[in-house]
Design an enzyme around this catalytic site. Structure first.
Site, PDB file in Angstrom:
ATOM      1  N   ARG C  23       0.829  -1.213   0.000  1.00  0.00           N
ATOM      2  CA  ARG C  23       0.000   0.000   0.000  1.00  0.00           C
ATOM      3  C   ARG C  23       0.863   1.263   0.000  1.00  0.00           C
ATOM      4  O   ARG C  23       0.618   2.201  -0.764  1.00  0.00           O
ATOM      5  CB  ARG C  23      -0.910  -0.002   1.229  1.00  0.00           C
ATOM      6  CG  ARG C  23      -1.680   1.291   1.438  1.00  0.00           C
ATOM      7  CD  ARG C  23      -2.563   1.242   2.675  1.00  0.00           C
ATOM      8  NE  ARG C  23      -3.157   2.548   2.907  1.00  0.00           N
ATOM      9  CZ  ARG C  23      -2.605   3.501   3.662  1.00  0.00           C
ATOM     10  NH1 ARG C  23      -1.443   3.278   4.254  1.00  0.00           N
ATOM     11  NH2 ARG C  23      -3.196   4.660   3.794  1.00  0.00           N
ATOM     12  N   ARG C  74       7.294 -19.826  -3.280  1.00  0.00           N
ATOM     13  CA  ARG C  74       8.702 -20.057  -3.503  1.00  0.00           C
ATOM     14  C   ARG C  74       8.853 -20.408  -4.979  1.00  0.00           C
ATOM     15  O   ARG C  74       7.900 -20.856  -5.613  1.00  0.00           O
ATOM     16  CB  ARG C  74       9.213 -21.167  -2.585  1.00  0.00           C
ATOM     17  CG  ARG C  74       9.170 -20.715  -1.131  1.00  0.00           C
ATOM     18  CD  ARG C  74       9.949 -21.541  -0.155  1.00  0.00           C
ATOM     19  NE  ARG C  74      10.095 -20.803   1.099  1.00  0.00           N
ATOM     20  CZ  ARG C  74       9.147 -20.711   2.037  1.00  0.00           C
ATOM     21  NH1 ARG C  74       8.004 -21.333   1.900  1.00  0.00           N
ATOM     22  NH2 ARG C  74       9.344 -19.988   3.141  1.00  0.00           N
ATOM     23  N   ASP C 105      15.831 -13.776   2.889  1.00  0.00           N
ATOM     24  CA  ASP C 105      17.145 -13.823   2.228  1.00  0.00           C
ATOM     25  C   ASP C 105      17.128 -14.648   0.946  1.00  0.00           C
ATOM     26  O   ASP C 105      17.852 -14.333   0.005  1.00  0.00           O
ATOM     27  CB  ASP C 105      18.258 -14.234   3.204  1.00  0.00           C
ATOM     28  CG  ASP C 105      18.302 -15.714   3.458  1.00  0.00           C
ATOM     29  OD1 ASP C 105      17.258 -16.362   3.320  1.00  0.00           O
ATOM     30  OD2 ASP C 105      19.380 -16.214   3.818  1.00  0.00           O
ATOM     31  N   THR C 128       9.888 -10.910   6.648  1.00  0.00           N
ATOM     32  CA  THR C 128       9.861 -12.287   7.154  1.00  0.00           C
ATOM     33  C   THR C 128       9.636 -12.223   8.654  1.00  0.00           C
ATOM     34  O   THR C 128      10.125 -11.300   9.313  1.00  0.00           O
ATOM     35  CB  THR C 128      11.175 -13.034   6.877  1.00  0.00           C
ATOM     36  OG1 THR C 128      11.258 -14.152   7.780  1.00  0.00           O
ATOM     37  CG2 THR C 128      12.407 -12.166   7.120  1.00  0.00           C
ATOM     38  N   ILE C 129       8.921 -13.173   9.198  1.00  0.00           N
ATOM     39  CA  ILE C 129       8.678 -13.146  10.645  1.00  0.00           C
ATOM     40  C   ILE C 129       9.924 -13.543  11.434  1.00  0.00           C
ATOM     41  O   ILE C 129       9.961 -13.377  12.645  1.00  0.00           O
ATOM     42  CB  ILE C 129       7.503 -14.065  11.055  1.00  0.00           C
ATOM     43  CG1 ILE C 129       7.804 -15.533  10.758  1.00  0.00           C
ATOM     44  CG2 ILE C 129       6.211 -13.635  10.374  1.00  0.00           C
ATOM     45  CD1 ILE C 129       6.850 -16.481  11.459  1.00  0.00           C
ATOM     46  N   ASP C 130      10.943 -14.069  10.758  1.00  0.00           N
ATOM     47  CA  ASP C 130      12.087 -14.641  11.479  1.00  0.00           C
ATOM     48  C   ASP C 130      13.132 -13.614  11.908  1.00  0.00           C
ATOM     49  O   ASP C 130      13.954 -13.899  12.767  1.00  0.00           O
ATOM     50  CB  ASP C 130      12.765 -15.707  10.603  1.00  0.00           C
ATOM     51  CG  ASP C 130      11.805 -16.813  10.212  1.00  0.00           C
ATOM     52  OD1 ASP C 130      10.989 -17.207  11.069  1.00  0.00           O
ATOM     53  OD2 ASP C 130      11.859 -17.274   9.066  1.00  0.00           O
ATOM     54  N   ARG C 157      -0.197 -19.843  29.962  1.00  0.00           N
ATOM     55  CA  ARG C 157       0.121 -19.602  31.366  1.00  0.00           C
ATOM     56  C   ARG C 157      -1.137 -19.667  32.246  1.00  0.00           C
ATOM     57  O   ARG C 157      -1.086 -20.119  33.379  1.00  0.00           O
ATOM     58  CB  ARG C 157       0.829 -18.267  31.551  1.00  0.00           C
ATOM     59  CG  ARG C 157       1.486 -18.133  32.931  1.00  0.00           C
ATOM     60  CD  ARG C 157       2.375 -16.906  33.051  1.00  0.00           C
ATOM     61  NE  ARG C 157       1.706 -15.740  32.578  1.00  0.00           N
ATOM     62  CZ  ARG C 157       2.079 -15.013  31.532  1.00  0.00           C
ATOM     63  NH1 ARG C 157       3.151 -15.328  30.873  1.00  0.00           N
ATOM     64  NH2 ARG C 157       1.392 -13.954  31.169  1.00  0.00           N
ATOM     65  N   ARG C 165       1.465 -27.001  35.792  1.00  0.00           N
ATOM     66  CA  ARG C 165       2.167 -27.921  34.904  1.00  0.00           C
ATOM     67  C   ARG C 165       3.356 -27.247  34.236  1.00  0.00           C
ATOM     68  O   ARG C 165       3.468 -26.031  34.208  1.00  0.00           O
ATOM     69  CB  ARG C 165       1.231 -28.350  33.773  1.00  0.00           C
ATOM     70  CG  ARG C 165       0.352 -29.508  34.082  1.00  0.00           C
ATOM     71  CD  ARG C 165      -0.543 -29.711  32.878  1.00  0.00           C
ATOM     72  NE  ARG C 165      -1.488 -30.801  33.135  1.00  0.00           N
ATOM     73  CZ  ARG C 165      -2.686 -30.860  32.590  1.00  0.00           C
ATOM     74  NH1 ARG C 165      -3.110 -29.908  31.794  1.00  0.00           N
ATOM     75  NH2 ARG C 165      -3.475 -31.891  32.847  1.00  0.00           N
ATOM     76  N   GLY C 173      11.203 -19.462  13.585  1.00  0.00           N
ATOM     77  CA  GLY C 173      12.482 -18.746  13.623  1.00  0.00           C
ATOM     78  C   GLY C 173      13.479 -19.290  12.618  1.00  0.00           C
ATOM     79  O   GLY C 173      14.581 -18.789  12.515  1.00  0.00           O
ATOM     80  N   HIS C 259       1.904 -22.431  11.963  1.00  0.00           N
ATOM     81  CA  HIS C 259       1.623 -21.424  10.928  1.00  0.00           C
ATOM     82  C   HIS C 259       0.743 -20.289  11.388  1.00  0.00           C
ATOM     83  O   HIS C 259       0.612 -19.290  10.673  1.00  0.00           O
ATOM     84  CB  HIS C 259       1.027 -22.108   9.699  1.00  0.00           C
ATOM     85  CG  HIS C 259       2.070 -22.682   8.800  1.00  0.00           C
ATOM     86  ND1 HIS C 259       2.693 -23.881   9.062  1.00  0.00           N
ATOM     87  CD2 HIS C 259       2.657 -22.203   7.679  1.00  0.00           C
ATOM     88  CE1 HIS C 259       3.576 -24.126   8.129  1.00  0.00           C
ATOM     89  NE2 HIS C 259       3.584 -23.133   7.278  1.00  0.00           N
ATOM     90  N   GLN C 261       1.497 -18.271  13.448  1.00  0.00           N
ATOM     91  CA  GLN C 261       2.422 -17.147  13.611  1.00  0.00           C
ATOM     92  C   GLN C 261       2.650 -16.333  12.335  1.00  0.00           C
ATOM     93  O   GLN C 261       3.171 -15.229  12.390  1.00  0.00           O
ATOM     94  CB  GLN C 261       3.791 -17.653  14.107  1.00  0.00           C
ATOM     95  CG  GLN C 261       3.748 -18.249  15.488  1.00  0.00           C
ATOM     96  CD  GLN C 261       4.973 -19.107  15.770  1.00  0.00           C
ATOM     97  OE1 GLN C 261       5.978 -18.622  16.241  1.00  0.00           O
ATOM     98  NE2 GLN C 261       4.884 -20.396  15.470  1.00  0.00           N
ATOM     99  N   ARG C 262       2.320 -16.898  11.192  1.00  0.00           N
ATOM    100  CA  ARG C 262       2.553 -16.179   9.936  1.00  0.00           C
ATOM    101  C   ARG C 262       1.419 -15.227   9.595  1.00  0.00           C
ATOM    102  O   ARG C 262       1.581 -14.346   8.741  1.00  0.00           O
ATOM    103  CB  ARG C 262       2.686 -17.166   8.762  1.00  0.00           C
ATOM    104  CG  ARG C 262       3.930 -17.986   8.780  1.00  0.00           C
ATOM    105  CD  ARG C 262       4.361 -18.318   7.344  1.00  0.00           C
ATOM    106  NE  ARG C 262       5.600 -19.061   7.381  1.00  0.00           N
ATOM    107  CZ  ARG C 262       6.787 -18.501   7.573  1.00  0.00           C
ATOM    108  NH1 ARG C 262       6.895 -17.199   7.717  1.00  0.00           N
ATOM    109  NH2 ARG C 262       7.873 -19.242   7.619  1.00  0.00           N
TER     110      ARG C 262
END
Lengths: 335, 335, 335, 335
Positions: C23, C74, C105, C128-130, C157, C165, C173, C259, C261-262
């Site tokens: 955008r 890819r 990269d 990239t999220i990494d 938590r 536990r 990552g 996934h 996380q993406r």
């Protein structure tokens, strides 16, 4: 390393991440063998000897909570000499070596005032949603406040698009445009009214009128969102909305985000900033530092003399300003 | 089963879940071989022949979006006979068999008005954040609006606790207390001012003054949160805040949630309600129904004559009222 | 200034904020009079001439959406010379002056490969999220991925505390610990297993066993949360959970965030970063730059030769490492 | 009305809203003059005399917190007669008149077992994210778990759309499909595999293969999302993903939502349900009821004999099933 007796307080407007910062200070102290206590209600607790011992059990599961477990307050009498002396006496009575103050510039002034009467170390950590403290990139709570404002703007855009209306969203910021600029950029607003860009009401009204006309011509009657910093428009947001209705011949809805922006679970960036600063404050104390703010700037941890934090005026910066002028206010040229 | 030509429009204030409902109608129609078109801007699109064909590709990935892809609008001229006749002609020209109207009671009145001039089937689906439509348990958008209000109250409580202040939060609801009651209960407010419980300003002020005094005695200066329905306090929320400051001798901060409550990604319950009603509306059309609202009540799908939806007044119900009186306003007795 | 013909594509794993970046590029181009097109499916679209013209209307209301409207993919064959030549021909045929590649990269290597065959300007933006790209502070998507991971850890938590536990949470990552370190810090985890700190499985198991014993002694059977980077534990997370059950004599529950996380709506910091980089990329193109990544480092906009971004290994940095060792893994000493 | 001595415990898997329920019970008790205590760790606290007195100050600001402040646990030995007798003795020693058990069907069996040895009143409140308790519309925690699952599916769809992949999302539910059905509907999934609809693996694989082929033909290679209930696919989700990769000749990514679904701040509907049931449980105790679950069904408060809650099997219901078959699995016909 000698173990120390350290105290912490939160002062001024509360900000999300203050609890994460308290937690980090407590964990860092406990790990290094220092004693840590917390004063309640900001400087009031210091004057009234209202404090409690902290340990890592007491700060379990608070990293995600808004507000501050130590409560906050403003303390108008603290600037008096008698208050400074009383606070110093109280700290000495508790054999405190160092005091960490989490707050904004009013709180830092209090810290410097205290330093005139007390021989211990005073460390300030920047905690305010307004990000208006010179010498640091971001203050604890700023990132969360942006997200809260942006998530509200996202919601407003849903209904603005459905109804093709103009919306006017007022965000906090005291007298600085950081929150307004960031919220406008991240919220994809169409126009932003900030202290840093403000000229006079008439010019702003003229510009908006022109931009809305261009916008409608280009996109049809799509939504148009204006972000406004609080304390800026002379006659208030409702008067601005009415003036814009006349100018644009359409409905203009004002939305005041208000105190909602002070609360909420801190976002990760505020938790990480708060935790980093808490840990670094303890380290600075171990190194004997005094009268400084510990903060991050240009990605590094920095120490800034407390007086400097309010003697200089923090500016929006070139990158943010460029970005804003390109994306907002339809001024497509480099300044 | 004969395949039909079906049209849909969204009208009145937008509500989260309208897109989920449009999507369900489209998918259900496509699966059963019906043709489906959407009018834009509510009844305006019907008058101006502003429509487009819908298919499941066009409604992919909209279930989670607030607002309405068909846009909404109010249409003041629609109550005129000429408008009803024009709309009927336009529908006949497009050979539409059935029209689904997603909206509130104003939109349903429009649907009944249209029915006087048009021989096709008219089906209403309740879509408004106010939940003020008789004959259904919940309207599309109501669940999300509660969550938006409650998430704001959660944030206000953070800062209220930190500062030990009184906060006054104004929620929407037009002239009904559903949103106020639910938000107050789920937001753990201390007091709620609703049309359904409202007596007179003086009595309310007296009661709050007493309750705050009891509250402070019992809990110290902890936060105190009051939820207020819009359009209720005669002189407005700011005047109420000032009156309460005098009565309670403390800071009272007003927060107006405003249009933020209309937007946002619909919560699951709104998506499920919207999807269920969309699917059932198509089913009712297949069964030849006309002049009804399709809704859920007591856990079942029901059909209610459109006129009934505004002729009766929907009440808060005993369970909610009991619960509210026990948890709020410190009135610990069964009514 | 001469107006240019600019193209953009998103490549590699998608990251929240890619749409915000597209955008910004479109709005900046439109404002400056440049033409802007987008290739679909990363480099595949470049090879298959799959593109479309973009304008600010097409990027309205996408700033808040996860994924990428240009799709990503890819493209294994792109490293071949024939692909580079074909892409160059296709770009020339469209008279493109500059190509902006948003990706990680692998995508940057593709951009450099293209540069061998094409005379136009190639600009990379880190997406990239990494966060594993050398030369920048943060990559587009990284802030949101942290928040997604942290919000999951907050939920874990809740239940970990209720049941007392041990939980084992695997975050993404690739081969870098940025996401793991940040999520562990902001999620108040008790232990973190990262590539940068990893020694050997046996040592890690021993250390955790000791730490859990100390933790239980100090706090009773409270929850204990371990964050683990993907691709790190030789036999996988389930085997680690079993090994820990034996070592700690308690229940250990594995949670793989995966996934999730993406995706998601980008948080404000990602939107601001993405918008800034989009605007600056257009500026760099206007200045005739080529073969560089535009990014932010130490709070400033920087330009880094594309080759450098993968030739150097990005490290966690001292501040983050200090902070982590103080707050996690119970190693309370400065390294 | 005589004041009573009431106890409460949370048992089995924790669920968001348990704290809201505890809070409501405490406030309702305090308002009516009853004494209220809480046992820790479910039935274990009852056996080990691990309890504490509750009052409204202790439950301030917990309505929004996941987990349970009373902790939960499973208690395998409780079904023994000796345990029932010991628990009865402990309750008598504390002069408890009534015990409220918040939990699932295992917890209700424990409550009935206790009733054989103890003369006091036993009241069950349905608390589990699985919604698998007969006699009620919804259990405390169910609404939040749906929202958590749906918000993850929304994120997965972002990346699924960007990459045009098939995703397989496993949700909880024990042996019931409520969570799966609701999450699939509200998450706009394309296919759902539930215990209630399950035939045999081979048929499911065949159907998905066909549907994906139709889906691709109709929409191109857009994303395709399948929701799967845990404990259902014989060889596990990873094996299913592999089988689908072979069948569909494309990438299939498995995502296991896991324990994240148990935590989180309860959504409004769970808070309101939990508060309503807490208030009504106290009312039922005042009316002398015993051996019942207090719940809501068809929009009303109901009392159901505890044994009935597990003797009958709760079904998905016609409305949900119709809706699901229309919207999912591409079976566009009324059953």
């Amino acid at each position: 390393m000698t173990s120390k007796r350290i105290a912490v307080l939160t002062s001024g407007g509360d900000a999300p991440g203050m609890n994460a910062c308290i937690r980090a200070i407590v964990v860092a102290c406990e790990g290094a063998g220092h004693t840590i206590i917390g004063f309640e209600h900001g400087y009031n607790g210091l004057l009234e000897q209202n404090w409690r011992k902290l340990d890592s059990k007491k700060v379990h599961n608070i990293i995600q909570r808004g507000g501050t477990i130590l409560r906050s307050a403003r303390c108008k009498t603290f600037k008096q000499d008698a208050s400074g002396q009383l606070a110093a006496n109280n700290l000495d009575e508790l054999a405190i070596d160092a005091l960490i103050v989490i707050g904004g510039d009013g709180s830092f002034r209090g810290a410097v005032h205290l330093g005139k009467f007390w021989g211990g170390q005073v460390i300030g950590l920047p905690g305010t949603i307004d990000n208006d403290i010179y010498g640091c990139d971001a203050t604890i709570g700023y990132y969360t406040a942006i997200d809260t404002a942006v998530s509200s703007i996202d919601k407003v855009r849903d209904t603005a698009d459905a109804f093709e209306r103009i919306f006017l969203v007022e965000v906090m910021g005291r007298h600085a445009g950081f929150l307004g600029a960031s919220a406008a950029l991240a919220g994809a607003a169409n126009y932003v009214i900030l202290p840093e860009l403000f000229t006079d009401p008439e010019s702003v009204l003229n510009e908006i009128q022109q931009q809305v006309a261009i916008h409608r011509q280009r996109y049809g009657h799509e939504s148009y969102i204006i972000v406004l910093t609080e304390n800026l428009w002379p006659s208030g947001i409702n008067a601005l909305a009415e003036a814009l209705e006349t100018r644009t011949d359409g409905e203009v809805r004002p939305v005041i985000l208000g105190h909602v922006q002070r609360g909420g679970s801190p976002v990760s960036q505020d938790r990480i900033l708060a935790t980093t600063l808490g840990v670094q404050a303890v380290r600075s104390i171990e190194q004997g530092k005094n009268g400084i703010m510990v903060a991050t700037a240009q990605g590094d941890v920095v120490e800034v003399a407390l007086e400097e934090t309010w003697q200089h005026k923090k500016t929006l910066g070139n990158t943010l300003t460029h970005c804003m002028l390109t994306m907002l206010n339809e001024r497509h040229h480099w300044p």
